[in-house]
Design a protein around this motif. Structure first.
Motif, PDB file in Angstrom:
ATOM      1  N   PRO A   1       0.810  -1.219   0.000  1.00 53.59           N
ATOM      2  CA  PRO A   1       0.000   0.000   0.000  1.00 53.59           C
ATOM      3  C   PRO A   1       0.844   1.270   0.000  1.00 53.59           C
ATOM      4  O   PRO A   1       0.775   2.088   0.912  1.00 53.59           O
ATOM      5  CB  PRO A   1      -0.811  -0.142   1.285  1.00 53.59           C
ATOM      6  CG  PRO A   1       0.081  -0.913   2.192  1.00 53.59           C
ATOM      7  CD  PRO A   1       0.838  -1.860   1.305  1.00 53.59           C
TER       8      PRO A   1
ATOM      9  N   GLU B   1      -7.910  -4.856   1.703  1.00 58.57           N
ATOM     10  CA  GLU B   1      -6.685  -4.828   2.500  1.00 58.57           C
ATOM     11  C   GLU B   1      -6.536  -6.183   3.181  1.00 58.57           C
ATOM     12  O   GLU B   1      -7.457  -6.634   3.867  1.00 58.57           O
ATOM     13  CB  GLU B   1      -6.762  -3.728   3.561  1.00 58.57           C
ATOM     14  CG  GLU B   1      -6.864  -2.343   3.000  1.00 58.57           C
ATOM     15  CD  GLU B   1      -7.145  -1.300   4.068  1.00 58.57           C
ATOM     16  OE1 GLU B   1      -7.515  -1.672   5.203  1.00 58.57           O
ATOM     17  OE2 GLU B   1      -7.009  -0.114   3.769  1.00 58.57           O
TER      18      GLU B   1
ATOM     19  N   LEU C   1      -4.290   0.639   3.771  1.00 58.72           N
ATOM     20  CA  LEU C   1      -4.058   1.634   2.726  1.00 58.72           C
ATOM     21  C   LEU C   1      -4.313   3.020   3.294  1.00 58.72           C
ATOM     22  O   LEU C   1      -5.422   3.328   3.738  1.00 58.72           O
ATOM     23  CB  LEU C   1      -4.989   1.359   1.547  1.00 58.72           C
ATOM     24  CG  LEU C   1      -4.873   2.255   0.335  1.00 58.72           C
ATOM     25  CD1 LEU C   1      -3.511   2.069  -0.333  1.00 58.72           C
ATOM     26  CD2 LEU C   1      -5.977   1.948  -0.655  1.00 58.72           C
TER      27      LEU C   1
ATOM     28  N   PHE D   1      -4.145  -5.332  -1.201  1.00 63.55           N
ATOM     29  CA  PHE D   1      -3.012  -4.684  -0.552  1.00 63.55           C
ATOM     30  C   PHE D   1      -2.540  -5.543   0.616  1.00 63.55           C
ATOM     31  O   PHE D   1      -3.342  -6.176   1.295  1.00 63.55           O
ATOM     32  CB  PHE D   1      -3.401  -3.290  -0.055  1.00 63.55           C
ATOM     33  CG  PHE D   1      -3.719  -2.335  -1.165  1.00 63.55           C
ATOM     34  CD1 PHE D   1      -2.705  -1.694  -1.853  1.00 63.55           C
ATOM     35  CD2 PHE D   1      -5.028  -2.110  -1.543  1.00 63.55           C
ATOM     36  CE1 PHE D   1      -2.985  -0.827  -2.886  1.00 63.55           C
ATOM     37  CE2 PHE D   1      -5.327  -1.242  -2.578  1.00 63.55           C
ATOM     38  CZ  PHE D   1      -4.299  -0.606  -3.256  1.00 63.55           C
TER      39      PHE D   1
END
Length: 121
Positions: free
Chosen positions: A12, A66, A42, A38
């Motif tokens: 990220p 994420e 992030l 990610f």
């Protein structure tokens, strides 16, 4: 491969997001859709960069998640934050205050992803 979906597994960072957006800039539509994952949380700056990426925000971005993967499971009951340079950055003779703060922040972020993965609150 304009008929296929692309899976991006990236860190990220602003640099990673810039490379993602470069794939989708201008008239270039290399894939039918993008699924972006990610490795950890992030922050606002890279998220804003994704918002500005017109090639992705016009319906091509199908997934954005994420994942908490900022640690390495070395055994069933052991883990590592995989920062072999951390001890030197924290306690070495040339360790600067700014570098120490960055190292502590990085370790804390990696530990937080571990705790979230283990179900901690």
């Amino acid at each position: 491969m304009p008929a296929m979906h692309a899976i991006y597994f990236i860190t990220p960072t602003v640099e990673s997001v810039k490379r993602l957006c470069a794939d989708w800039s201008g008239n270039s539509k290399p894939y039918a859709a993008a699924h972006v994952f990610f490795t950890s949380h992030l922050d606002d700056e890279p998220l804003f960069s994704i918002k500005q990426c017109g090639g992705l925000t016009n319906g091509k971005l199908k997934t954005m998640k994420e994942l908490n993967l900022e640690f390495v499971a070395t055994e069933s009951q052991a883990f590592s934050v995989d920062m072999p340079e951390a001890f030197q950055q924290l306690y070495g003779p040339s360790a600067e205050l700014d570098m120490r703060a960055q190292t502590v922040t990085a370790i804390a972020a990696r530990l937080a992803t571990l705790f979230v993965t283990l179900g901690g609150r």
